[in-house]
Enzyme design. Sequence first.
Site, PDB file in Angstrom:
ATOM      1  N   ILE A 115      49.994  31.778  39.756  1.00  0.00           N
ATOM      2  CA  ILE A 115      49.903  32.400  41.081  1.00  0.00           C
ATOM      3  C   ILE A 115      49.270  31.453  42.106  1.00  0.00           C
ATOM      4  O   ILE A 115      49.469  31.606  43.314  1.00  0.00           O
ATOM      5  CB  ILE A 115      49.110  33.733  40.965  1.00  0.00           C
ATOM      6  CG1 ILE A 115      49.500  34.697  42.056  1.00  0.00           C
ATOM      7  CG2 ILE A 115      47.617  33.499  40.932  1.00  0.00           C
ATOM      8  CD1 ILE A 115      48.954  36.103  41.835  1.00  0.00           C
ATOM      9  N   HIS A 165      46.229  30.411  26.966  1.00  0.00           N
ATOM     10  CA  HIS A 165      47.408  30.048  27.752  1.00  0.00           C
ATOM     11  C   HIS A 165      47.522  28.540  27.844  1.00  0.00           C
ATOM     12  O   HIS A 165      46.535  27.827  27.878  1.00  0.00           O
ATOM     13  CB  HIS A 165      47.364  30.676  29.149  1.00  0.00           C
ATOM     14  CG  HIS A 165      46.105  30.412  29.914  1.00  0.00           C
ATOM     15  ND1 HIS A 165      44.936  31.107  29.668  1.00  0.00           N
ATOM     16  CD2 HIS A 165      45.814  29.524  30.897  1.00  0.00           C
ATOM     17  CE1 HIS A 165      43.993  30.665  30.485  1.00  0.00           C
ATOM     18  NE2 HIS A 165      44.487  29.690  31.236  1.00  0.00           N
TER      19      HIS A 165
HETATM   20  P1  AMP Z   1      42.462  28.665  33.323  1.00  0.00           P
HETATM   21  O1  AMP Z   1      41.527  28.071  34.345  1.00  0.00           O
HETATM   22  O2  AMP Z   1      42.938  27.678  32.319  1.00  0.00           O
HETATM   23  O3  AMP Z   1      41.895  29.927  32.723  1.00  0.00           O
HETATM   24  O4  AMP Z   1      43.753  29.051  34.142  1.00  0.00           O
HETATM   25  C1  AMP Z   1      44.000  30.335  34.624  1.00  0.00           C
HETATM   26  C2  AMP Z   1      45.172  30.226  35.551  1.00  0.00           C
HETATM   27  O5  AMP Z   1      45.712  31.525  35.728  1.00  0.00           O
HETATM   28  C3  AMP Z   1      44.821  29.696  36.960  1.00  0.00           C
HETATM   29  O6  AMP Z   1      45.597  28.532  37.214  1.00  0.00           O
HETATM   30  C4  AMP Z   1      45.194  30.861  37.874  1.00  0.00           C
HETATM   31  O7  AMP Z   1      45.746  30.431  39.087  1.00  0.00           O
HETATM   32  C5  AMP Z   1      46.193  31.632  37.028  1.00  0.00           C
HETATM   33  N1  AMP Z   1      46.317  33.058  37.322  1.00  0.00           N
HETATM   34  C6  AMP Z   1      45.310  33.960  37.482  1.00  0.00           C
HETATM   35  N2  AMP Z   1      45.809  35.186  37.719  1.00  0.00           N
HETATM   36  C7  AMP Z   1      47.164  35.055  37.689  1.00  0.00           C
HETATM   37  C8  AMP Z   1      48.244  35.970  37.875  1.00  0.00           C
HETATM   38  N3  AMP Z   1      48.039  37.266  38.130  1.00  0.00           N
HETATM   39  N4  AMP Z   1      49.504  35.506  37.777  1.00  0.00           N
HETATM   40  C9  AMP Z   1      49.731  34.187  37.522  1.00  0.00           C
HETATM   41  N5  AMP Z   1      48.751  33.288  37.352  1.00  0.00           N
HETATM   42  C10 AMP Z   1      47.484  33.713  37.431  1.00  0.00           C
END
Ligand code: AMP
Length: 122
Positions: free
Chosen positions: A32, A102
């Site tokens: 996002i 992820h």
């Molecule tokens: P991390 O820092 O590895 O936990 O990455 C989490 C990622 O999830 C970040 O790059 C956020 O931008 C992404 N993120 C958070 N909420 C959403 C959402 N609802 N849809 C898509 N990506 C998301």
Amino acid sequence: MEDSIFYKFAKGELKPDKIRFEDDKLLAFDDINPNAPTHILIIPKNRNLRSIVQMTSEDTKLLGSMIYRAKLLADELGLAENGYRLTINVGKWGGQVVPYLHLHLLGGAQLSGDLSQFTKAE
Ligand code: AMP
């Protein structure tokens, strides 16, 4: 973990904005808040791990399938020739924000090489 947004994506309780791939085991969707022209996240659907810290030897096939899916998406999107980055952030110091395993696929531009940057830990 059960209330993590990615858990809800995995269970189909919520839908990500743009799905790139889905089968019975994996879901891939656009980040996002992208850090690159292409920024896709790949999550398991049936294995609820907070991070790599919880990984066991039984998860090696799952992790391999996540990486392979990233490779296939990168091929599909034409990222292979110039290269791309696969990242898994682990825990607080690893920069992990969402507590559900992820894999990040980043590409479409030259990425910063600053992987070793650190700030003083609190
Ligand atoms: P991390 O820092 O590895 O936990 O990455 C989490 C990622 O999830 C970040 O790059 C956020 O931008 C992404 N993120 C958070 N909420 C959403 C959402 N609802 N849809 C898509 N990506 C998301």
